[in-house]
Scaffold this motif. Structure first.
Motif, PDB file in Angstrom:
ATOM      1  N   PHE A  32     -16.023   6.699 -15.812  1.00 13.77           N
ATOM      2  CA  PHE A  32     -17.086   5.768 -15.444  1.00 13.77           C
ATOM      3  C   PHE A  32     -16.781   4.329 -15.897  1.00 13.77           C
ATOM      4  CE2 PHE A  32     -18.886   9.991 -15.791  1.00 13.77           C
ATOM      5  CZ  PHE A  32     -19.593  10.111 -14.602  1.00 13.77           C
ATOM      6  N   SER A  33     -15.479   4.011 -15.933  1.00 15.06           N
ATOM      7  CA  SER A  33     -15.084   2.674 -16.385  1.00 15.06           C
ATOM      8  C   SER A  33     -15.263   1.618 -15.299  1.00 15.06           C
ATOM      9  CB  SER A  33     -13.624   2.686 -16.845  1.00 15.06           C
ATOM     10  OG  SER A  33     -12.772   3.104 -15.790  1.00 15.06           O
ATOM     11  N   VAL A  34     -15.413   2.061 -14.055  1.00 14.39           N
ATOM     12  CA  VAL A  34     -15.586   1.134 -12.934  1.00 14.39           C
ATOM     13  C   VAL A  34     -16.780   1.588 -12.106  1.00 14.39           C
ATOM     14  CG1 VAL A  34     -14.547   0.179 -10.836  1.00 14.39           C
ATOM     15  CG2 VAL A  34     -13.110   0.591 -12.839  1.00 14.39           C
ATOM     16  N   ASN A  35     -17.600   0.656 -11.716  1.00 12.98           N
ATOM     17  CA  ASN A  35     -18.720   0.947 -10.826  1.00 12.98           C
ATOM     18  C   ASN A  35     -18.170   1.110  -9.409  1.00 12.98           C
ATOM     19  OD1 ASN A  35     -21.001   1.068  -9.276  1.00 12.98           O
ATOM     20  ND2 ASN A  35     -21.797  -0.943  -9.860  1.00 12.98           N
ATOM     21  N   MET A  36     -18.133   2.336  -8.909  1.00 11.29           N
ATOM     22  CA  MET A  36     -17.517   2.605  -7.611  1.00 11.29           C
ATOM     23  C   MET A  36     -18.304   2.024  -6.450  1.00 11.29           C
ATOM     24  SD  MET A  36     -14.628   4.064  -7.941  1.00 11.29           S
ATOM     25  CE  MET A  36     -13.751   4.525  -9.447  1.00 11.29           C
TER      26      MET A  36
ATOM     27  N   ALA B   5      -9.521  -2.995  -9.918  1.00  8.28           N
ATOM     28  CA  ALA B   5      -9.010  -1.865 -10.703  1.00  8.28           C
ATOM     29  C   ALA B   5      -7.776  -1.253 -10.051  1.00  8.28           C
ATOM     30  CB  ALA B   5     -10.106  -0.809 -10.863  1.00  8.28           C
ATOM     31  N   ILE B   6      -7.797  -1.103  -8.732  1.00  9.63           N
ATOM     32  CA  ILE B   6      -6.638  -0.539  -8.035  1.00  9.63           C
ATOM     33  C   ILE B   6      -5.431  -1.451  -8.183  1.00  9.63           C
ATOM     34  CG2 ILE B   6      -5.695   0.079  -5.771  1.00  9.63           C
ATOM     35  CD1 ILE B   6      -8.455   1.049  -4.973  1.00  9.63           C
ATOM     36  N   ILE B   7      -5.636  -2.751  -7.990  1.00  6.10           N
ATOM     37  CA  ILE B   7      -4.520  -3.699  -8.120  1.00  6.10           C
ATOM     38  C   ILE B   7      -3.917  -3.629  -9.516  1.00  6.10           C
ATOM     39  CG2 ILE B   7      -3.909  -6.154  -8.154  1.00  6.10           C
ATOM     40  CD1 ILE B   7      -5.952  -6.552  -5.900  1.00  6.10           C
ATOM     41  N   GLU B   8      -4.763  -3.556 -10.525  1.00  9.35           N
ATOM     42  CA  GLU B   8      -4.269  -3.492 -11.908  1.00  9.35           C
ATOM     43  C   GLU B   8      -3.386  -2.261 -12.127  1.00  9.35           C
ATOM     44  OE1 GLU B   8      -6.009  -3.295 -16.506  1.00  9.35           O
ATOM     45  OE2 GLU B   8      -7.383  -3.279 -14.795  1.00  9.35           O
ATOM     46  N   ILE B   9      -3.748  -1.155 -11.491  1.00 12.93           N
ATOM     47  CA  ILE B   9      -3.002   0.088 -11.670  1.00 12.93           C
ATOM     48  C   ILE B   9      -1.701   0.097 -10.879  1.00 12.93           C
ATOM     49  CG2 ILE B   9      -3.054   2.583 -11.215  1.00 12.93           C
ATOM     50  CD1 ILE B   9      -4.681   1.699 -13.646  1.00 12.93           C
ATOM     51  N   VAL B  10      -1.725  -0.402  -9.634  1.00 17.62           N
ATOM     52  CA  VAL B  10      -0.569  -0.222  -8.746  1.00 17.62           C
ATOM     53  C   VAL B  10       0.428  -1.379  -8.784  1.00 17.62           C
ATOM     54  CG1 VAL B  10      -1.962   1.202  -7.207  1.00 17.62           C
ATOM     55  CG2 VAL B  10      -1.675  -1.223  -6.695  1.00 17.62           C
ATOM     56  N   GLU B  11      -0.002  -2.553  -9.207  1.00  9.40           N
ATOM     57  CA  GLU B  11       0.914  -3.692  -9.197  1.00  9.40           C
ATOM     58  C   GLU B  11       2.192  -3.430  -9.995  1.00  9.40           C
ATOM     59  OE1 GLU B  11       0.779  -8.557  -9.834  1.00  9.40           O
ATOM     60  OE2 GLU B  11      -0.765  -7.281 -10.744  1.00  9.40           O
ATOM     61  N   PRO B  12       2.117  -2.771 -11.163  1.00  9.11           N
ATOM     62  CA  PRO B  12       3.353  -2.527 -11.920  1.00  9.11           C
ATOM     63  C   PRO B  12       4.389  -1.673 -11.176  1.00  9.11           C
ATOM     64  CG  PRO B  12       1.449  -2.288 -13.350  1.00  9.11           C
ATOM     65  CD  PRO B  12       0.919  -2.410 -11.948  1.00  9.11           C
ATOM     66  N   MET B  13       3.970  -0.911 -10.165  1.00 10.46           N
ATOM     67  CA  MET B  13       4.932  -0.109  -9.408  1.00 10.46           C
ATOM     68  C   MET B  13       5.964  -0.980  -8.694  1.00 10.46           C
ATOM     69  SD  MET B  13       2.794   3.022  -7.679  1.00 10.46           S
ATOM     70  CE  MET B  13       2.022   1.964  -6.461  1.00 10.46           C
ATOM     71  N   PHE B  14       5.604  -2.245  -8.458  1.00  2.46           N
ATOM     72  CA  PHE B  14       6.486  -3.139  -7.718  1.00  2.46           C
ATOM     73  C   PHE B  14       7.291  -4.056  -8.643  1.00  2.46           C
ATOM     74  CE2 PHE B  14       3.079  -1.892  -4.920  1.00  2.46           C
ATOM     75  CZ  PHE B  14       3.694  -1.702  -3.695  1.00  2.46           C
ATOM     76  N   ALA B  15       7.145  -3.879  -9.960  1.00  6.29           N
ATOM     77  CA  ALA B  15       7.809  -4.768 -10.907  1.00  6.29           C
ATOM     78  C   ALA B  15       9.320  -4.564 -10.899  1.00  6.29           C
ATOM     79  CB  ALA B  15       7.253  -4.536 -12.310  1.00  6.29           C
ATOM     80  N   ARG B  16      10.036  -5.612 -11.281  1.00  5.41           N
ATOM     81  CA  ARG B  16      11.483  -5.509 -11.406  1.00  5.41           C
ATOM     82  C   ARG B  16      11.823  -4.495 -12.488  1.00  5.41           C
ATOM     83  NH1 ARG B  16      15.641  -9.340 -10.427  1.00  5.41           N
ATOM     84  NH2 ARG B  16      14.065 -10.957 -10.066  1.00  5.41           N
ATOM     85  N   PRO B  17      12.820  -3.619 -12.256  1.00  5.12           N
ATOM     86  CA  PRO B  17      13.192  -2.633 -13.273  1.00  5.12           C
ATOM     87  C   PRO B  17      13.566  -3.313 -14.586  1.00  5.12           C
ATOM     88  CG  PRO B  17      14.226  -2.124 -11.174  1.00  5.12           C
ATOM     89  CD  PRO B  17      13.589  -3.467 -11.009  1.00  5.12           C
ATOM     90  N   ALA B  18      13.167  -2.698 -15.691  1.00  2.00           N
ATOM     91  CA  ALA B  18      13.425  -3.292 -17.005  1.00  2.00           C
ATOM     92  C   ALA B  18      14.854  -3.075 -17.460  1.00  2.00           C
ATOM     93  CB  ALA B  18      12.472  -2.696 -18.030  1.00  2.00           C
ATOM     94  N   THR B  19      15.547  -2.074 -16.917  1.00  2.71           N
ATOM     95  CA  THR B  19      16.917  -1.773 -17.329  1.00  2.71           C
ATOM     96  C   THR B  19      17.868  -2.066 -16.195  1.00  2.71           C
ATOM     97  OG1 THR B  19      16.691   0.530 -16.616  1.00  2.71           O
ATOM     98  CG2 THR B  19      16.140   0.012 -18.910  1.00  2.71           C
ATOM     99  N   GLY B  20      19.152  -2.217 -16.559  1.00  2.19           N
ATOM    100  CA  GLY B  20      20.168  -2.484 -15.560  1.00  2.19           C
ATOM    101  C   GLY B  20      20.277  -3.957 -15.263  1.00  2.19           C
ATOM    102  N   PRO B  21      21.311  -4.356 -14.554  1.00  4.87           N
ATOM    103  CA  PRO B  21      21.517  -5.773 -14.248  1.00  4.87           C
ATOM    104  C   PRO B  21      20.427  -6.301 -13.333  1.00  4.87           C
ATOM    105  CG  PRO B  21      23.034  -4.418 -12.984  1.00  4.87           C
ATOM    106  CD  PRO B  21      22.353  -3.504 -13.971  1.00  4.87           C
ATOM    107  N   ALA B  22      19.980  -7.490 -13.611  1.00  7.85           N
ATOM    108  CA  ALA B  22      18.960  -8.113 -12.767  1.00  7.85           C
ATOM    109  C   ALA B  22      19.558  -8.467 -11.423  1.00  7.85           C
ATOM    110  CB  ALA B  22      18.414  -9.363 -13.452  1.00  7.85           C
ATOM    111  N   LEU B  23      18.877  -8.149 -10.377  1.00 10.21           N
ATOM    112  CA  LEU B  23      19.352  -8.468  -9.038  1.00 10.21           C
ATOM    113  C   LEU B  23      18.923  -9.878  -8.660  1.00 10.21           C
ATOM    114  CD1 LEU B  23      18.506  -5.151  -7.181  1.00 10.21           C
ATOM    115  CD2 LEU B  23      20.701  -5.867  -8.109  1.00 10.21           C
TER     116      LEU B  23
END
Length: 227
Positions: free
Chosen positions: A184-188, A197-215
């Motif tokens: 009940f953290s968000v009023n649906m 709330a959705i943006i806060e949860i899903v935006e990190p899925m598109f972040a640049r990977p933290a490991t490996g060489p930066a593209l």
């Protein structure tokens, strides 16, 4: 199917009857024909069956929803030109219209709810496939996100969009379950709170990977028009 003022009258009447109904049992061929002011046989003549009429209404309403989505996406592109728009702005353009519609009793979102109901019961579920197969507007979002996240392939972006759309569908179709699972953290009932709330949860899925060489950021011409 012939195209005539009567067929358009039936489409409009069907949308009115569907959105006005308090129960699916109120949505009948007779109720739609009465609303349109035509003989009951007109539905069979122009569309064949009630399910075919409902599918056509769904396509028409879906086109309006997608136009709103693409307009919001274009506004995000224009607002941040010549740089790519933030991922959050792209996601918001994708999910905000349907979340707002689903919480607005004056919207046509009830058409989607009834269409889903009919598609699960219909002896001819393929009538509803054209709507499921309409993905060109989603490809427009992938094009923009490819510029925002050049470290992701189109397929990887597509999978992430599927996840975003899955969450959106869950909170639209089963808001009570989403409310309970989120403690009940968000009023649906608050569309803007749900969107945030959705943006806060899903935006990190598109972040640049933290490991490996930066593209390096892929050089690409600015996207100014999506049409």
């Amino acid at each position: 199917m012939t195209h005539s003022p009567t067929s358009e009258d039936l489409l409009t009447a069907a949308e009115v009857v569907i959105c006005r109904a308090r129960d699916a049992s109120e949505i009948t061929s007779r109720a739609i024909a009465t609303e349109a002011g035509v003989n009951l046989s007109a539905i069979g003549y122009h569309f064949g069956t009630l399910d075919a009429l409902v599918a056509r209404v769904g396509q028409r309403v879906y086109q309006r929803l997608n136009t709103e989505r693409l307009n919001l996406l274009q506004q995000a592109v224009d607002r941040h030109h010549p740089r790519p728009p933030p991922v959050a702005a792209v996601i918001k353009a994708l999910i905000a219209p349907s979340i707002r519609w689903s919480r607005d009793p004056a919207s046509a979102y009830g058409v989607f709810t009834f269409m889903h109901h009919r598609s699960t019961l219909s002896p001819t579920p393929d009538l509803f496939r054209p709507i499921e197969d309409q993905v060109n507007h989603h490809r427009a979002f992938i094009t923009v996100l490819r510029r925002c996240t050049p470290w992701l392939s189109e397929a990887e972006i597509g999978w992430r969009l599927n996840a975003v759309l899955g969450i959106r569908s869950q909170v639209n179709r089963q808001p009570r379950r989403a409310e309970v699972l989120s403690d009940f953290s968000v009023n649906m009932a608050d569309a803007e709170a749900v969107i945030a709330a959705i943006i806060e949860i899903v935006e990190p899925m598109f972040a640049r990977p933290a490991t490996g060489p930066a593209l390096p950021r892929r050089a690409a011409g600015p996207v100014r028009s999506l049409t």
